[in-house]
Design an enzyme around this catalytic site. Structure first.
Site, short mmCIF file in Angstrom:
data_model
loop_
_atom_site.label_atom_id
_atom_site.label_comp_id
_atom_site.label_asym_id
_atom_site.label_seq_id
_atom_site.Cartn_x
_atom_site.Cartn_y
_atom_site.Cartn_z
CB SER A 100 -0.90 0.01 1.24
OG SER A 100 -1.56 1.26 1.39
CE1 TYR A 123 -4.00 -2.31 5.13
CE2 TYR A 123 -3.21 -0.08 4.72
CZ TYR A 123 -3.70 -1.29 4.25
OH TYR A 123 -3.88 -1.45 2.90
#
Length: 276
Positions: A148, A161
């Site tokens: 990401s 995350y």
């Protein structure tokens, strides 16, 4: 690093984690449509069965494997079952992942953050640890980590995350550095922002209208599976931003010896935006 393997053939088989829903499901079906035999791994047996039946109805072959990616013994059994069913694993797609609450670190739930790190990082490690030895014994293979953009920059929320996605760069980079000369290729792929159960529930995307089409992610990972981007091993690729045609051109330049690549490194000293 020794003699670099000149050419690795297209992948014939793939193992996709988190394959029961979202991006993982799109990838599993898309790779099967591209002609690969696919092992599907997730915890939800019913959803996995639905994906396997969808692939079968489209003329593909899939085997469903129920496992928690943080359970080392379950992962080892699943990889062994995939190899028994498909003959080998040529492509590993580490897609399984969780998000944590959109709060700053000092408000984060300790257990939630630990679980996010276990699934997103330790799970990817366990899958690679189980699958890569077989790849190397056959002359090579490919590993894709679904990363990401949040792993490349500082963010004020979702600490678990973001930290996990940063750590994945070290997973893929380590595989590339140690395994490239033996035919191993590793890629960090950011899928953009695909509309999934996870992203649609995030406040950060509450007003978003420019979602990344899942087909863009499938196209990119399929190009990796086919070997078209092998000379970009170790790099960070972005679906919805990088086009496959552009990446093919970069791969050709890299194969000819021209400097290329996008990697996570330390930047030089600069004034932090918050201080301006």
């Amino acid at each position: 690093m020794g003699t670099v393997k000149a050419h690795l053939g297209p992948a014939r088989t793939a193992l996709v984690t988190g394959a029961s829903r979202g991006i993982g499901r799109h990838l599993a079906v898309g790779l099967a449509d591209a002609g690969l035999e696919v092992a599907l791994l997730a915890r939800d047996a019913d959803r996995l069965g639905d994906v396997a039946r969808e692939i079968s109805s489209r003329g593909g072959k899939a085997v469903a494997l129920t496992a928690d990616v943080t359970d080392r013994h379950a992962v080892d059994r699943a990889v062994s079952a995939a190899e028994n069913a498909l003959g080998a694993i040529d492509l590993l797609v580490n897609n399984a992942g969780l998000n944590d609450a959109e709060v700053p670190l000092w408000e984060a739930d300790r257990d939630e953050v630990r679980r996010v790190l276990e699934v997103n990082v330790y799970g990817a490690f366990l899958l690679a640890r189980a699958a890569v030895p077989g790849m190397l014994s056959r002359g090579g293979g490919r590993v894709v980590d679904l990363s990401s953009g949040s792993g490349t920059r500082d963010m004020g929320v979702t600490f678990g995350y973001n930290a996990a996605k940063t750590a994945l760069f070290r997973v893929g980079g380590g595989l590339h550095e140690a395994g490239y000369s033996r035919g191993l290729r590793a890629f960090e792929v950011a899928p953009g922002v695909v509309a999934t159960d996870m992203t649609e529930d995030m406040a950060a995307h509450a007003d978003r209208t420019d979602w990344t089409p899942p087909e863009a992610v499938v196209e990119l990972v399929t190009a990796i599976a086919d070997g078209q981007l092998d000379s970009l091993s170790g790099c960070y690729l972005r679906a919805g931003s990088d086009t496959v045609d552009e990446l093919r051109a970069r791969a050709a330049a890299a194969a000819d010896g021209a400097p290329t690549g996008r990697r996570l490194t330390v930047s030089d000293w600069e004034v932090h935006p918050a201080a301006r």
